[in-house]
Structures are given as C-alpha cells and as structure tokens.
Design an enzyme around this catalytic site. Structure first.
Site, PDB file in Angstrom:
ATOM      1  N   LYS A 132       1.758   1.924  -5.206  1.00 49.04           N
ATOM      2  CA  LYS A 132       2.281   1.320  -6.442  1.00 49.04           C
ATOM      3  C   LYS A 132       1.335   1.570  -7.620  1.00 49.04           C
ATOM      4  CE  LYS A 132       2.354  -2.681  -4.353  1.00 49.04           C
ATOM      5  NZ  LYS A 132       2.073  -2.289  -2.961  1.00 49.04           N
ATOM      6  N   GLN A 150       1.785  -6.549  -3.422  1.00 46.58           N
ATOM      7  CA  GLN A 150       2.372  -6.667  -2.089  1.00 46.58           C
ATOM      8  C   GLN A 150       3.708  -5.908  -2.024  1.00 46.58           C
ATOM      9  OE1 GLN A 150       1.040  -9.804  -3.656  1.00 46.58           O
ATOM     10  NE2 GLN A 150      -0.735  -8.718  -2.888  1.00 46.58           N
ATOM     11  N   GLY A 187      -4.627  -4.435  -3.545  1.00 45.26           N
ATOM     12  CA  GLY A 187      -5.639  -3.391  -3.719  1.00 45.26           C
ATOM     13  C   GLY A 187      -4.938  -2.111  -4.084  1.00 45.26           C
ATOM     14  N   HIS A 188      -5.189  -1.630  -5.284  1.00 46.90           N
ATOM     15  CA  HIS A 188      -4.532  -0.409  -5.746  1.00 46.90           C
ATOM     16  C   HIS A 188      -5.595   0.636  -6.040  1.00 46.90           C
ATOM     17  CE1 HIS A 188      -1.114  -3.012  -6.218  1.00 46.90           C
ATOM     18  NE2 HIS A 188      -1.685  -3.693  -7.200  1.00 46.90           N
ATOM     19  N   ASP A 237       0.812  -1.219   0.000  1.00 49.77           N
ATOM     20  CA  ASP A 237       0.000   0.000   0.000  1.00 49.77           C
ATOM     21  C   ASP A 237       0.850   1.278   0.000  1.00 49.77           C
ATOM     22  OD1 ASP A 237      -2.241  -1.666   0.139  1.00 49.77           O
ATOM     23  OD2 ASP A 237      -2.050  -1.786   2.317  1.00 49.77           O
ATOM     24  N   ARG A 286      -9.877  -3.035   6.134  1.00 48.11           N
ATOM     25  CA  ARG A 286      -9.317  -3.040   7.494  1.00 48.11           C
ATOM     26  C   ARG A 286      -8.498  -1.772   7.739  1.00 48.11           C
ATOM     27  NH1 ARG A 286      -6.117  -8.671   7.680  1.00 48.11           N
ATOM     28  NH2 ARG A 286      -5.835  -8.202   5.476  1.00 48.11           N
TER      29      ARG A 286
HETATM   30  P1  GDP Z   1      -0.753   0.133  -3.581  1.00 40.82           P
HETATM   31  O1  GDP Z   1      -1.365  -1.121  -3.061  1.00 40.82           O
HETATM   32  O2  GDP Z   1       0.723   0.199  -3.344  1.00 40.82           O
HETATM   33  O3  GDP Z   1      -1.105   0.412  -5.017  1.00 40.82           O
HETATM   34  O4  GDP Z   1      -1.359   1.337  -2.703  1.00 40.82           O
HETATM   35  P2  GDP Z   1      -2.902   1.554  -2.314  1.00 40.82           P
HETATM   36  O5  GDP Z   1      -3.631   2.047  -3.511  1.00 40.82           O
HETATM   37  O6  GDP Z   1      -3.447   0.361  -1.601  1.00 40.82           O
HETATM   38  O7  GDP Z   1      -2.757   2.679  -1.213  1.00 40.82           O
HETATM   39  C1  GDP Z   1      -2.184   3.920  -1.503  1.00 40.82           C
HETATM   40  C2  GDP Z   1      -3.234   5.029  -1.289  1.00 40.82           C
HETATM   41  O8  GDP Z   1      -2.591   6.276  -1.227  1.00 40.82           O
HETATM   42  C3  GDP Z   1      -4.247   5.145  -2.412  1.00 40.82           C
HETATM   43  O9  GDP Z   1      -5.477   5.526  -1.868  1.00 40.82           O
HETATM   44  C4  GDP Z   1      -3.688   6.253  -3.299  1.00 40.82           C
HETATM   45  O10 GDP Z   1      -4.687   6.975  -4.012  1.00 40.82           O
HETATM   46  C5  GDP Z   1      -3.060   7.138  -2.272  1.00 40.82           C
HETATM   47  N1  GDP Z   1      -1.859   7.879  -2.698  1.00 40.82           N
HETATM   48  C6  GDP Z   1      -0.872   7.486  -3.546  1.00 40.82           C
HETATM   49  N2  GDP Z   1       0.097   8.420  -3.597  1.00 40.82           N
HETATM   50  C7  GDP Z   1      -0.267   9.409  -2.741  1.00 40.82           C
HETATM   51  C8  GDP Z   1       0.326  10.645  -2.310  1.00 40.82           C
HETATM   52  O11 GDP Z   1       1.432  11.005  -2.715  1.00 40.82           O
HETATM   53  N3  GDP Z   1      -0.374  11.384  -1.398  1.00 40.82           N
HETATM   54  C9  GDP Z   1      -1.588  10.990  -0.904  1.00 40.82           C
HETATM   55  N4  GDP Z   1      -2.194  11.768  -0.002  1.00 40.82           N
HETATM   56  N5  GDP Z   1      -2.164   9.852  -1.288  1.00 40.82           N
HETATM   57  C10 GDP Z   1      -1.519   9.063  -2.176  1.00 40.82           C
HETATM   58  P1  IMO Z   2      -0.959  -4.344  -2.187  1.00 46.15           P
HETATM   59  O1  IMO Z   2      -0.553  -4.892  -3.526  1.00 46.15           O
HETATM   60  C1  IMO Z   2      -0.965  -4.845   2.148  1.00 46.15           C
HETATM   61  C2  IMO Z   2      -1.010  -8.969   3.639  1.00 46.15           C
HETATM   62  C3  IMO Z   2      -2.264  -9.439   4.366  1.00 46.15           C
HETATM   63  C4  IMO Z   2      -1.639 -10.432   5.337  1.00 46.15           C
HETATM   64  C5  IMO Z   2      -0.535 -11.083   4.495  1.00 46.15           C
HETATM   65  C6  IMO Z   2      -0.933 -12.419   3.864  1.00 46.15           C
HETATM   66  O2  IMO Z   2      -2.230  -3.597  -2.172  1.00 46.15           O
HETATM   67  O3  IMO Z   2       0.186  -3.595  -1.548  1.00 46.15           O
HETATM   68  P2  IMO Z   2      -2.525 -13.087   1.842  1.00 46.15           P
HETATM   69  O4  IMO Z   2      -3.999 -12.889   1.654  1.00 46.15           O
HETATM   70  O5  IMO Z   2      -1.676 -12.461   0.784  1.00 46.15           O
HETATM   71  O6  IMO Z   2      -2.144 -14.512   2.096  1.00 46.15           O
HETATM   72  O7  IMO Z   2      -2.185 -12.309   3.226  1.00 46.15           O
HETATM   73  O8  IMO Z   2      -0.221 -10.154   3.486  1.00 46.15           O
HETATM   74  N1  IMO Z   2      -1.251  -8.420   2.283  1.00 46.15           N
HETATM   75  C7  IMO Z   2      -1.188  -7.121   1.992  1.00 46.15           C
HETATM   76  N2  IMO Z   2      -1.003  -6.033   2.778  1.00 46.15           N
HETATM   77  N3  IMO Z   2      -1.094  -4.687   0.822  1.00 46.15           N
HETATM   78  C8  IMO Z   2      -1.270  -5.764   0.010  1.00 46.15           C
HETATM   79  O9  IMO Z   2      -1.259  -5.677  -1.332  1.00 46.15           O
HETATM   80  C9  IMO Z   2      -1.361  -7.044   0.598  1.00 46.15           C
HETATM   81  N4  IMO Z   2      -1.548  -8.291   0.094  1.00 46.15           N
HETATM   82  C10 IMO Z   2      -1.465  -9.123   1.146  1.00 46.15           C
HETATM   83  O10 IMO Z   2      -2.896  -8.371   5.022  1.00 46.15           O
HETATM   84  O11 IMO Z   2      -1.022  -9.752   6.392  1.00 46.15           O
HETATM   85 MG    MG Z   3      -2.836  -1.711  -1.750  1.00 42.53          MG
END
Ligand code: GDP
Ligand code: IMO
Ligand code: MG
Length: 432
Positions: free
Chosen positions: A16, A227, A40-41, A13, A306
């Site tokens: 990416k 991840q 989850g992106h 998170d 969560r």
């Molecule tokens: P990923 O799993 O690595 O793709 O990241 P997620 O999408 O799960 O979580 C990143 C969150 O931060 C998302 O809601 C993005 O829209 C947000 N985000 C990404 N870059 C920035 C930033 O530079 N500033 C802020 N405030 N939010 C950001």
């Molecule tokens: P992105 O790509 C954050 C965590 C789960 C758990 C562990 C194992 O959005 O960064 P799994 O279901 O993969 O067997 O769970 O890994 N986990 C993540 N945490 N971002 C993710 O993906 C994750 N994918 C799995 O919360 O701790």
């Molecule tokens: Mg994510």
C-alpha cells in the site's frame, strides 16, 4: 470533489505504501484513516544518490511526496512518542514534514495501553492474536468504552488529568489484581502526554472540515488504509484481526468525509498472500515453496521484523475484498517474486469438509477448515523487473495476470514488478 480510497485486499503488507507514494504526485491530500503504528510501509524512492528506502509506521505514506498535505484522521490512534520520533527521523533525512495535520479527535495511545496489549497477549497464551504490541487494541477499546484520551485533551491539563484518572481507576485494578503488574500513576501518564503539547499544537486541526473544504474546492483526497480487509474488525477473520475499520467504509468515518465523495476504491493485492500474527490462512505454505516466497519477496515485517507467513494467491479473499470495498481497481503487486516457478497454483475456491465454497464461508469454524482448491498456471523464468508495458511481460505472466483478473472481481489497473517507484506497469490511470 473526488476522494479516492486505497485499501489492502488481503492480510496487510500488500504494498500500500508504494501505491500511495505512486499516486502522491496527483493528489493534494493523503489521509491515514485507521490504525496506528501497527502499520509498516516500506517505500523506495529513486534519487540521484540511488534508491532511498523509508519505513513509515504512523505517518501517512504521502508525507514523502512534496506538495502533498499529509493528514492523520480522527480514526487513527496516535502514539505521540512515535509520531515525533518518526518526524525527527524524516527531518534528519531532509524530508519536509511541516505540512502534517493531525485530527483533534484522533485518540492517543497512552503508555498503559501498550502495557495492557502486551500482558493480555501473554495471558491469552495459545489463544493469542499475535498483535504488534503497540497498544492498538486497548486504545480502540477505550474509545468505544468512552474512556479514551483524544489529541485535543492533551491541551487542557485539567481535563486530561480527569480522563487519565478515570481510565486508570479501572486499569490499575486490572494491572495489579489480575495481571500482577505495578500500578501506573496518573502523574507519569499526564506528564508524558503534556510534554508533547508545544510541538503538537501547530499540527492539530479540525481535519474533517479541512478535507470537506478541500473536496468542495475540487481537490483530490487520497484516503490510505492501514492493515487490510481480512484484518478489519468487522469484516476480517475475527478475532484474528486488528481493532479498527480497515475497509473502504471505514475511510469515511475515519476521515470525516461523506461516502458520496468517494469516486474510486483501489485495492492493493499481492500476486501471492502473506500474513503476520495468528489466525486462519487457507493457502499458507509450510514447505519449501513458502520459504522461497518469503525469501524472494523479503517477507519480514516492517514493524516487528517477524517472518511473514506466505501462501499462494487466494481468489476467494480477493473476490470478498472486491465486494466488501466496492473495488474499482486492483493494483497487483510483487508479480516479480513469482518469477522462476515452473507452475503457479492459485486458489479458486475452498473445500470445507467435502463442500465447495466459492465465497467466504459464513462461519469461522468453516474458514478454519477451508482447504484450497487449486488451479495451476504455467510459470515464467525471465526477469520481469524491467517490464513497463503489459506486452513486455512473458506470455505466461500475462496469462497469469489475466486469469487473476477474471476470478478476482475487479479490473487490474497496475502491476508491480519491483519495489522501486518506477517498477510498475500502468494499465490505466488510477486518478479519474
Ligand atoms: P504495506 O504495509 O501494504 O505498505 O506493505 P509493506 O511495505 O509492509 O510490504 C510491501 C513490501 O514489498 C515493501 O518492502 C515494498 O518495498 C515491497 N514492494 C512493493 N511493491 C513491490 C513489487 O511490485 N515487487 C517487489 N519485489 N516488491 C514490492
Ligand atoms: P500494514 O498497514 C500486517 C496484524 C498483527 C496481528 C493483528 C492485530 O503494514 O499492512 P494489532 O497490533 O493491530 O492489534 O495486531 O493484526 N497487523 C498487521 N499485519 N500488516 C499490518 O499493517 C498489520 N497491522 C496489524 O500482526 O496479527
Ligand atoms: Mg506493512
């Protein structure tokens, strides 16, 4: 023939999805090489009707960029129901998904693996991993155990039936005798998987060959990791990890391209740290600061909703990610979230029972006892979301970024100052 790898440097998170979207216009292919719909992106795209928010799980983030060929590589585990749900959702919003290609060798998440993921977690009790419950671990276990079902198997019902029979013979004993659940019938699994055949067939290809040809033709391939480094099954905080190879090495096996084609490794690192699920987290904040990071950073899971655990930036894990992945560029995200703190602590090393560690401790139990050694940097109060050059940042924010760069093991090439596609400061090009 450049391939670019993009990975998470922390526990996921990091942003990416946004970074992939940003690079999308400059590449011809975006390949997801590991994981499945545990990812989850969130990607926010500016349009004439205002910002549009997309949540992607199984699909590569590149699917939102017109002109890009999105690829689900052999290293991914595919839940076919989720695949078509996600495609339908995007199609309804007018996104053209027709170029998606799925590897014939990717493994399929069968319903029994979703069930097993959930019941195993329940049986682990206080030792649970906190998985996303999507069947990821059991599906990779089947792959390694050589009893998995691959995408190509779905097109040959006879073979599919044999494979499902083989897998269920063992799993039904486990489900019924150990976990006290009902047995799953071969027919229900086969019927479910076969029901996707027609829609799936045109998408399936030898993606390793496709990408090999693209690289030979001089096209640019972006390999997008799900991840992150500390969730990698080999290099993460085992056993509190996911079950795939989320680091740069995994990009080559998960996409079927050679390591010699990778020219650049970009790691996404948040200006602080978050973690979902169980496991050690040295800089975790259980106080008001942690709550404030969670609220300001909207740190709630894209996949499970969560609340994410939050803590200060950890340079030890950043240096570790830099070394394990061979990082050429960091993208530092969410700097804007730190606006308003009088001073910002950064973990520069760990104290483990009185001993200083500048590198990740070798043993799990040392890491569990690691206490952060903090250095404090002066904060800033100005809104930085409109900053587009480094000089637009307040001097204290500049000093914070420079300090992180010095202690994290690789240059910072871009800085995120908001969720939107344009809310970024580019310090140097991320595409060679
Ligand atoms: P990923 O799993 O690595 O793709 O990241 P997620 O999408 O799960 O979580 C990143 C969150 O931060 C998302 O809601 C993005 O829209 C947000 N985000 C990404 N870059 C920035 C930033 O530079 N500033 C802020 N405030 N939010 C950001
Ligand atoms: P992105 O790509 C954050 C965590 C789960 C758990 C562990 C194992 O959005 O960064 P799994 O279901 O993969 O067997 O769970 O890994 N986990 C993540 N945490 N971002 C993710 O993906 C994750 N994918 C799995 O919360 O701790
Ligand atoms: Mg994510």
């Amino acid at each position: 023939m450049p391939a670019i790898v993009l990975v998470g440097a922390q526990w996921g998170d990091e942003g990416k999805g946004k970074a992939t979207d940003l690079l999308g216009e400059h590449v011809q292919y975006v390949v997801k090489f590991n994981g499945g719909n545990n990812a989850g992106h969130t990607v926010v795209i500016p349009t004439d009707d205002g910002p549009q928010k997309y949540a992607l799980h199984l699909l590569p983030s590149g699917i939102l960029t017109p002109g890009v060929t999105p690829v689900i590589g052999n290293g991914v585990v595919v839940d076919l129901e989720v695949l078509f749900e996600e495609l339908d959702g995007l199609n309804e919003r007018g996104v053209d998904t027709s170029k998606l290609v799925v590897s014939a060798n990717a493994h399929v998440i069968a319903s029994y693996n979703r069930t097993i993921d959930k019941v195993v977690e329940r049986f682990l009790g206080s030792r649970k991993i906190g998985t996303t419950g999507r069947g990821i671990g059991p599906t990779y276990a089947d792959k390694m155990n050589r009893i998995g079902v691959r995408v190509q198997d779905v097109f040959d019902e006879k073979i599919l039936r044999q494979k499902v029979e083989g897998a269920l013979e063992q799993k039904n004993h486990l489900l019924v005798k150990v976990f006290n659940r009902r047995a799953i019938s071969v027919d229900e699994v086969v019927d479910d998987l076969v029901s996707y055949t027609e829609r799936l067939r045109p998408m399936v290809a030898d993606t390793s060959l496709l990408l090999g040809n693209a690289l030979s033709a001089g096209e640019t391939v972006l390999l997008e990791g799900g991840q992150a480094t500390l969730l990698d099954v080999d290099h993460g905080t085992y056993p509190f990890v996911t079950s795939s190879s989320a680091t740069a090495g995994g990009a080559c096996t998960g996409a079927g391209i050679p390591p010699t084609s990778v020219e650049r490794v970009i790691a996404i690192v948040k200006a602080y740290v978050s973690r979902v699920g169980e496991g050690p987290f040295p800089t975790e904040l259980l106080d008001d600061d942690g709550e404030r990071l969670r609220e300001n950073g909207k740190e709630f899971g894209t996949t499970t909703g969560r609340p994410r655990r939050c803590g200060w930036y950890d340079a030890v894990i950043a240096r570790y990610a830099s070394r394990i992945n061979g990082v050429t560029d960091f993208v530092l995200t969410k700097l804007d979230v730190l606006t308003g703190w009088e001073q910002i602590p950064v973990c520069v090393a760990y104290d483990v029972r009185g001993r200083r560690f500048d590198e990740m401790p070798m043993s799990q139990s040392d890491f569990h006892h690691a206490k952060p050694i903090l250095e404090y940097f002066p904060g800033w109060s100005e809104d930085i979301s409109k900053a587009r050059t480094f000089d637009d940042l307040p001097v204290n924010a500049q000093a914070y970024v420079r300090a992180l760069e010095q202690i994290s093991g690789a240059p910072i090439s871009a800085i995120g100052v908001g969720p939107g596609r344009d809310e970024i400061i580019q310090l140097r090009s991320l595409i060679s």
